[in-house]
Design a protein around this motif. Sequence first.
Motif, mmCIF file in Angstrom:
data_model
loop_
_atom_site.group_PDB
_atom_site.id
_atom_site.type_symbol
_atom_site.label_atom_id
_atom_site.label_comp_id
_atom_site.label_asym_id
_atom_site.label_seq_id
_atom_site.Cartn_x
_atom_site.Cartn_y
_atom_site.Cartn_z
ATOM 1 N N VAL A 225 -4.172 1.134 10.504
ATOM 2 C CA VAL A 225 -3.720 0.357 9.352
ATOM 3 C C VAL A 225 -4.257 0.971 8.067
ATOM 4 C CG1 VAL A 225 -3.608 -1.934 8.294
ATOM 5 C CG2 VAL A 225 -3.820 -1.722 10.788
ATOM 6 N N GLY A 226 -3.370 1.079 7.091
ATOM 7 C CA GLY A 226 -3.773 1.490 5.752
ATOM 8 C C GLY A 226 -3.502 0.368 4.769
ATOM 9 N N ILE A 227 -4.492 0.000 3.979
ATOM 10 C CA ILE A 227 -4.390 -1.135 3.055
ATOM 11 C C ILE A 227 -4.559 -0.658 1.626
ATOM 12 C CG2 ILE A 227 -5.446 -3.315 2.325
ATOM 13 C CD1 ILE A 227 -6.339 -3.761 5.179
ATOM 14 N N ALA A 228 -3.760 -1.241 0.742
ATOM 15 C CA ALA A 228 -3.918 -0.997 -0.700
ATOM 16 C C ALA A 228 -3.864 -2.337 -1.413
ATOM 17 C CB ALA A 228 -2.825 -0.079 -1.219
ATOM 18 N N HIS A 229 -4.861 -2.585 -2.253
ATOM 19 C CA HIS A 229 -4.898 -3.800 -3.066
ATOM 20 C C HIS A 229 -4.206 -3.512 -4.389
ATOM 21 C CE1 HIS A 229 -7.599 -5.783 -0.259
ATOM 22 N NE2 HIS A 229 -8.351 -4.688 -0.250
ATOM 23 N N GLY A 230 -3.195 -4.291 -4.704
ATOM 24 C CA GLY A 230 -2.420 -4.061 -5.915
ATOM 25 C C GLY A 230 -3.143 -4.492 -7.175
ATOM 26 N N TYR A 231 -2.758 -3.874 -8.245
ATOM 27 C CA TYR A 231 -3.291 -4.225 -9.572
ATOM 28 C C TYR A 231 -2.195 -4.893 -10.401
ATOM 29 C CZ TYR A 231 -6.823 -0.829 -8.130
ATOM 30 O OH TYR A 231 -7.783 -0.142 -7.429
ATOM 31 N N ASP A 232 -2.598 -5.507 -11.485
ATOM 32 C CA ASP A 232 -1.621 -6.115 -12.387
ATOM 33 C C ASP A 232 -0.661 -5.044 -12.901
ATOM 34 O OD1 ASP A 232 -2.706 -8.646 -12.130
ATOM 35 O OD2 ASP A 232 -4.101 -8.370 -13.811
ATOM 36 N N ASN A 233 0.621 -5.414 -12.934
ATOM 37 C CA ASN A 233 1.684 -4.539 -13.444
ATOM 38 C C ASN A 233 1.915 -3.311 -12.573
ATOM 39 O OD1 ASN A 233 2.023 -6.229 -15.743
ATOM 40 N ND2 ASN A 233 0.315 -5.196 -16.755
ATOM 41 N N GLU A 234 1.364 -3.292 -11.353
ATOM 42 C CA GLU A 234 1.615 -2.190 -10.432
ATOM 43 C C GLU A 234 2.803 -2.563 -9.551
ATOM 44 O OE1 GLU A 234 -0.908 0.811 -7.518
ATOM 45 O OE2 GLU A 234 -1.536 -1.273 -7.718
ATOM 46 N N SER A 235 3.766 -1.661 -9.443
ATOM 47 C CA SER A 235 4.968 -1.955 -8.668
ATOM 48 C C SER A 235 4.684 -1.923 -7.176
ATOM 49 C CB SER A 235 6.069 -0.948 -9.006
ATOM 50 O OG SER A 235 5.728 0.341 -8.517
ATOM 51 N N PHE A 236 5.587 -2.530 -6.424
ATOM 52 C CA PHE A 236 5.448 -2.558 -4.966
ATOM 53 C C PHE A 236 5.458 -1.146 -4.393
ATOM 54 C CE2 PHE A 236 7.875 -2.604 -0.890
ATOM 55 C CZ PHE A 236 6.848 -3.065 -0.080
ATOM 56 N N SER A 237 6.345 -0.295 -4.893
ATOM 57 C CA SER A 237 6.431 1.064 -4.371
ATOM 58 C C SER A 237 5.139 1.845 -4.612
ATOM 59 C CB SER A 237 7.617 1.802 -5.010
ATOM 60 O OG SER A 237 7.477 1.866 -6.415
ATOM 61 N N GLU A 238 4.474 1.576 -5.726
ATOM 62 C CA GLU A 238 3.202 2.253 -6.019
ATOM 63 C C GLU A 238 2.106 1.789 -5.062
ATOM 64 O OE1 GLU A 238 3.649 3.022 -10.849
ATOM 65 O OE2 GLU A 238 2.893 1.093 -10.110
ATOM 66 N N VAL A 239 2.047 0.480 -4.807
ATOM 67 C CA VAL A 239 1.046 -0.042 -3.865
ATOM 68 C C VAL A 239 1.347 0.471 -2.460
ATOM 69 C CG1 VAL A 239 -0.109 -2.112 -2.998
ATOM 70 C CG2 VAL A 239 0.867 -2.110 -5.290
ATOM 71 N N LEU A 240 2.632 0.501 -2.107
ATOM 72 C CA LEU A 240 3.042 0.988 -0.784
ATOM 73 C C LEU A 240 2.640 2.447 -0.601
ATOM 74 C CD1 LEU A 240 4.713 -0.012 1.728
ATOM 75 C CD2 LEU A 240 6.673 1.144 0.691
ATOM 76 N N HIS A 241 2.783 3.242 -1.642
ATOM 77 C CA HIS A 241 2.405 4.656 -1.570
ATOM 78 C C HIS A 241 0.903 4.808 -1.323
ATOM 79 C CE1 HIS A 241 2.582 8.947 -2.411
ATOM 80 N NE2 HIS A 241 1.567 8.801 -3.246
ATOM 81 N N ARG A 242 0.099 4.007 -1.989
ATOM 82 C CA ARG A 242 -1.351 4.089 -1.784
ATOM 83 C C ARG A 242 -1.738 3.599 -0.392
ATOM 84 N NH1 ARG A 242 -4.645 1.233 -4.371
ATOM 85 N NH2 ARG A 242 -3.349 -0.296 -5.475
ATOM 86 N N ALA A 243 -1.036 2.578 0.102
ATOM 87 C CA ALA A 243 -1.298 2.095 1.463
ATOM 88 C C ALA A 243 -0.942 3.167 2.489
ATOM 89 C CB ALA A 243 -0.502 0.819 1.728
ATOM 90 N N ASP A 244 0.140 3.895 2.220
ATOM 91 C CA ASP A 244 0.547 4.972 3.125
ATOM 92 C C ASP A 244 -0.510 6.081 3.163
ATOM 93 O OD1 ASP A 244 2.606 6.039 4.873
ATOM 94 O OD2 ASP A 244 2.908 7.570 3.340
ATOM 95 N N ALA A 245 -1.115 6.369 2.019
ATOM 96 C CA ALA A 245 -2.189 7.370 1.978
ATOM 97 C C ALA A 245 -3.399 6.893 2.768
ATOM 98 C CB ALA A 245 -2.578 7.643 0.523
ATOM 99 N N ALA A 246 -3.689 5.592 2.686
ATOM 100 C CA ALA A 246 -4.807 5.034 3.457
ATOM 101 C C ALA A 246 -4.503 5.085 4.952
ATOM 102 C CB ALA A 246 -5.068 3.590 3.022
ATOM 103 N N LEU A 247 -3.256 4.878 5.331
ATOM 104 C CA LEU A 247 -2.867 4.974 6.751
ATOM 105 C C LEU A 247 -3.061 6.403 7.258
ATOM 106 C CD1 LEU A 247 -1.536 3.860 9.338
ATOM 107 C CD2 LEU A 247 0.688 4.392 8.312
ATOM 108 N N TYR A 248 -2.674 7.375 6.448
ATOM 109 C CA TYR A 248 -2.855 8.774 6.832
ATOM 110 C C TYR A 248 -4.337 9.075 7.066
ATOM 111 C CZ TYR A 248 -2.717 13.868 6.587
ATOM 112 O OH TYR A 248 -2.860 15.205 6.874
#
Length: 261
Positions: A225-248
């Motif tokens: 599992v890769g998790i990314a905590h979103g920030y204010d004004n951060e889009s879903f695709s941006e959070v998803l990209h960071r979560a994908d990096a954590a999964l890798y």
Amino acid sequence: MTSIPFYRLFKFLLFPIVRDGDRPLFSPSGFATKVSVCMVPVAVMLYALAISVAMQMGLVLYPFNALAVGTAITATLAFTISFAVTYINSVAFQKLLNSYEKFVHLSRTDPLTELLNRKGVSDHVDQLLSPLDVAIIDIDKFKSINDSYGHAVGDAVIVNFAGTLKALGERLGLCVGRLGGEEFVAISSHSTGNDVLPICELLRSIVETSGVNCDAITVNYTISVGIAHGYDNESFSEVLHRADAALYKAKSLGRNRVVTA
């Protein structure tokens, strides 16, 4: 002010009268009844106007009888004909509406797991309050499961994990879905107060200690599992990209673990 009666008539005609829980449903019989009720006074007024003209021309011998009997017959015919025509068309409209709803459901749902697919997840995310926490979940070495046991067992593993994820998501108010293949997603809005990290650790533990029985074969599997905590004004695709990096990173560290970006 003059538009208020027309608004009320429009609302009376089109407001659904049948409900499935909180979901409004279109009712052909209800709609036909409402249209017919509205058509009766229109037909009666037209008939009364016709009788008035006929009286002035001396064509009616017994005006009172003609008005009384004719009004009753006109009202009955207007209601019956209007109901029949409207009901037939409403049934056709309902079939079209049901087909559209089925198409929308299929376009947003993964057929194997009945979870939201990638499009369904994207559509649902638009309804969530940001910022969002996103977890991408991958079944470890899924290709080797397919190669060793066959695609039927691989599908059973996918369905088993999807059921576990869905049950946990429903209990904790998460949006869950299948992104494709052996990759899944769980999304939580900060407004729910859920901390995704312990939830994913619980999910990983449940999967690790359970197996899948298929055709007299028991298959044990794990997840990363890769998790990314979103920030204010951060889009879903941006959070998803960071979560994908954590999964890798979780995979590179040996799999069967949860890593936060």
